[in-house]
Design an enzyme around this catalytic site. Structure first.
Site: not given
Length: 324
Positions: A12, A89-90, A56
């Site tokens: 992101t 971030t995932d 991600s």
């Protein structure tokens, strides 16, 4: 001025809103990420390396493995003081944990990202990059493993997890909290991570699966995976390591195929432990040779098993690795 290598992977933090598809898409390269943080030039000498530019969810264990070796490659240069990695971030918590187990350098290594795209109002990416570079320049950040720097908090690799789908305060370490904080004038560490173990195989073993237990679950998925001749299985159990009678049957079937089974918990805090003796408890499955993952999450236990299997296939040795 200290030299910091910034390795970008996407996520992101490197996305912008696109009207054509009505959503965020990869649109920002590594140099662009750094250029929007002019304060960096007053802190460190920055070199940018673009490893990838993917969401991600597209990050694979194989890519994480390659990234770890890239970190060590640059960290081996005498003029490099530290490394910063930008990441989606995932899967960030899985990448940081693999890096923590794999990399050899004791220099500061930080990983960060963003919950808001680069084109969003109040984008958090620039502030997170600035904070990460400041931590990577800090002498006290040495020998603390790979650190997650996010929302001005510093987290240990084996403890941190993503807790919210959209909040900028998404990363938390439930049981012990962050190990440090980024203030406007200094970096403060409040404790030293104790779990700095290393598992450094020559290759990564894939085909390792993760199953989360639910009420009434039967043995079918376990038997299906066993027949696929998978290399390993991680099971997220109830509570401190309990499963349904059907899952117990399934785990026994998998173990009969000599496939390693690692047991962890689906609960956010605490460890698996042989507390109970009823059907489906750890004590009722100990004879199967299950491996207890102590306090690691399911996703991190899978990463650890993939690396550990590259070192040994012996169940007793795997138990010792997971008992660290």
């Amino acid at each position: 001025m200290k030299k910091i290598i910034v390795i970008t992977t996407g996520g992101t933090i490197a996305m912008k809103y696109d009207k054509k598809v009505n959503g965020l898409i990869p649109a920002v390269n590594g140099n662009d990420l750094v250029e929007v943080v002019p304060e960096l030039k007053n802190i460190a000498e920055i070199d940018v390396i673009e490893f990838s530019n993917v969401p991600s969810g597209h990050m694979t264990p194989k890519m994480m493995f390659e990234l770890a070796h890239l970190v060590d490659e640059y960290a081996n240069n005498n003029d490099v003081f530290g490394i910063v990695i930008t990441h989606g971030t995932d899967t960030l918590e899985e990448t940081v944990y693999m890096l923590n187990l794999l990399i050899k350098t004791k220099k500061p290594v930080c990983i960060t990202g963003a919950m808001r795209g680069a084109s969003d109002v109040g984008a958090d990416g620039p502030a997170n990059i600035l904070a990460s570079v400041r931590v990577a320049c800090c002498d006290k950040a040495k020998e603390k493993g790979v650190l997650v720097v996010f929302n001005d908090e510093i987290h240990a690799a084996n403890e941190v997890t993503k807790t919210h789908t959209t909040s900028c305060a998404t990363f938390k370490s439930f049981e012990w909290g962050p190990i440090g904080h980024v203030y406007f004038d200094k970096i403060i560490f409040v404790r030293q991570p104790l779990s700095l173990e290393k598992i450094q195989p020559n290759k990564l073993i894939d085909n390792v699966y993760l199953l989360k237990i639910y009420a009434g679950m039967d043995a079918d998925l376990f038997k299906y995976l066993a027949e696929k001749n998978i290399n390993g299985l991680v099971v997220e159990a109830f509570g401190c390591g309990n499963v349904t009678p059907g899952v117990k049957e399934g785990i026994e079937y998998v173990r009969q195929k000599n496939i390693p089974v690692v047991l962890t918990t689906r609960v956010f805090s605490g460890r698996v432990a042989p507390l109970y003796s009823y059907l489906g408890s750890i004590k009722s499955m100990e004879k199967f040779g299950i491996i207890l993952s102590e306090g690691l999450s399911g996703q991190k236990s899978r990463i650890k098993l993939m690396l550990a299997l590259g070192v040994t296939k012996d169940i007793n040795k795997l138990k010792q690795i997971f008992n660290n």
